[in-house]
Design an enzyme around this catalytic site. Sequence first.
Site, PDB file in Angstrom:
ATOM      1  CD  GLU A 186      -2.816   1.234   2.394  1.00 42.45           C
ATOM      2  OE1 GLU A 186      -3.684   0.343   2.329  1.00 42.45           O
ATOM      3  OE2 GLU A 186      -2.737   2.063   3.321  1.00 42.45           O
ATOM      4  CG  PHE A 225       1.102   7.946   2.032  1.00 38.48           C
ATOM      5  CD1 PHE A 225       1.480   9.250   1.772  1.00 38.48           C
ATOM      6  CD2 PHE A 225       1.955   7.158   2.799  1.00 38.48           C
ATOM      7  CE1 PHE A 225       2.681   9.765   2.225  1.00 38.48           C
ATOM      8  CE2 PHE A 225       3.173   7.662   3.268  1.00 38.48           C
ATOM      9  CZ  PHE A 225       3.528   8.969   2.978  1.00 38.48           C
ATOM     10  CE1 TYR A 252     -11.305   0.129  10.787  1.00 40.67           C
ATOM     11  CE2 TYR A 252     -13.338  -0.845   9.919  1.00 40.67           C
ATOM     12  CZ  TYR A 252     -12.375   0.148   9.886  1.00 40.67           C
ATOM     13  OH  TYR A 252     -12.472   1.168   8.969  1.00 40.67           O
ATOM     14  CG  HIS A 300      -7.357   2.938  -0.523  1.00 42.97           C
ATOM     15  ND1 HIS A 300      -7.080   3.035   0.824  1.00 42.97           N
ATOM     16  CD2 HIS A 300      -6.684   1.838  -0.957  1.00 42.97           C
ATOM     17  CE1 HIS A 300      -6.272   2.061   1.192  1.00 42.97           C
ATOM     18  NE2 HIS A 300      -6.010   1.325   0.121  1.00 42.97           N
TER      19      HIS A 300
END
Length: 599
Positions: free
Chosen positions: A22, A24, A156, A84
């Site tokens: 991942e 950003f 989560y 995303h």
Amino acid sequence: MRISEKLQSHRSKSTKPTFSFEYFVPKTTQGVQNLYDRMDRMYQSTLPQFIDITWNAGGGVLSQLTTDLVETSQSVLGLETCMHLTCTNMPVSQIDDALESARLSGCQNILALRGDPPVNQDSWKPVEGGFQYAKDLVKYIRDRYGDYFDIGVAGYPEGHPETVGNDDTLLDHLKEKVDAGANFIITQMFYDGDLFIKWCQRVRAKGIDVPLIPGIMPITTYAAFLRRANWCDVHIPQEYFDKLDPIRDDDQLVREVGTDLVISLCRKLLDSGYVSHLHIYTMNLEKAPQMILDRMELLPKHDEPLDNHLAILPWRKSLNPQRRNEEVRPIFWQRRPYSYVARTSQWSVDEFPNGRFGDSSSPAFGDLDLCGASLIRQSGKRSLELWSTPSSMQDIAQLVINYLSGGLQYLPWSDTPLNHEVDDILPELVSLNQKLIVTVNSQPQLNGVKSSHPVHGWGPRDGYVYQKMYLEFLLPKEKLPKLHDYLVNDVMLTYFAVDHDGNLTTNHHDGTKANAVTWGVFPGREVLQPTIVEKVSFLAWKEEFYHICEEWKLNFINNNCDQSVKLLQHLIDDYVLVNIVDNDFISPENRIFNLLSSI
């Protein structure tokens, strides 16, 4: 390709765990360029199943940059990408724009999130015309695009701040997202493997059977470790404190010990049977993820087959569906894939060359402004840091020598670092630059090298690859007549030379035909010829090259570097851009270098 299908395909062939990265969105233009380079390097050295790119909470410019990053990673770098997409400050119209941009670039994977509240906003609220929950976004994507997208959602394992003490409700929400059409789950970071495994048991008991992908956060420094764990409110096992707290001020030792702790966590997850894929939060860093993968022996070995889109051609094939027929590229953009893809982005699917490249199949290249605001992919400040303020051709030649020897990763006309292919002709290239024949691009001669060769190999297994020696360089105009006299009747050394004004000199009897300079012969296939030299594309490249020089000069003007301005104008006015191909790929005689050494 959809992530769930890709992972399933791998599991049908191998029991080896897989992984993904991942990244950003950076906040500066130079940061974006650096990220592209890092994504490319990490992909080449590790071969993740996919990468994903975060969405900037709050919308705005950085959110638009997310779609740009996805488009570039798919179309230019050829990386399987997941985008995303959040509900935060996103009306349906902007969601539609983002989804359509992803689809057009060939991206088939979306991580659908509700998102965090914008900065300076205490609680999360839907924007007018937007969605309240991630499940609503999932359902909208599925209703609008059917099965085109693989949709991931967040999990989560240690609960969510908004549902403290109500884990059953959180699992119900997760089930709703899957029932709405989600194909896989990527979890928030965690360090307690036991808690994660118990969560997996509860997820499966709830009837959720999609892949569970754990989010793995490397440990780089003690402060960052605590900050990220506290920010996500995850439990830290006592073992982590016992091992890291005594060495908290030694960043290198923290990274070593932290890597061992994370590896132990990953192995526990893989041994549990609930996990076969690891999703690594890189934080846009390179070393820590690679240390984890290296010590877990997950990095590819030289004898492992690559994914088809990586292996089939010597350049990484674009994943943009518009370019699915593309099997040939001019060699001139070998070190500038970004601008080549931009300049051909308006070609229709039928216009990309499929085995042949010539005037009949090569439409006009796009205007230079298709490449963006600047053709030099470094900021003005960064350009000065990299290349200083040359005041003579000796200075420019030395920059090229530094690039050839690995001291520089980029040149104004080379966006990518040099690979080891040049090692075979490195002494000759250095010698030419020392004689002020500034080299721009090159490839060595190959005659039947195995397609599995670690440096020169490409294409399917059990084949052989070939290359004609190619050299592109800058030559003083006054030396061009002598070069032409040498080559005018030579059928083996063919060349094009062009100046800033477009005056073309050549010894090609039919300059409209493409000259294949790389090809491969493989069992059960037609001969592939993926790299060519051709007049129309060379003239397009000439425009780009001299425009790069103009931009470099402009940066010197802006920084009051008068000597460098004069030098670049001298280069533009008094040098020609030349390429020579040695069509005799068998002869051991190095005719191109011998010829230029005598001029």
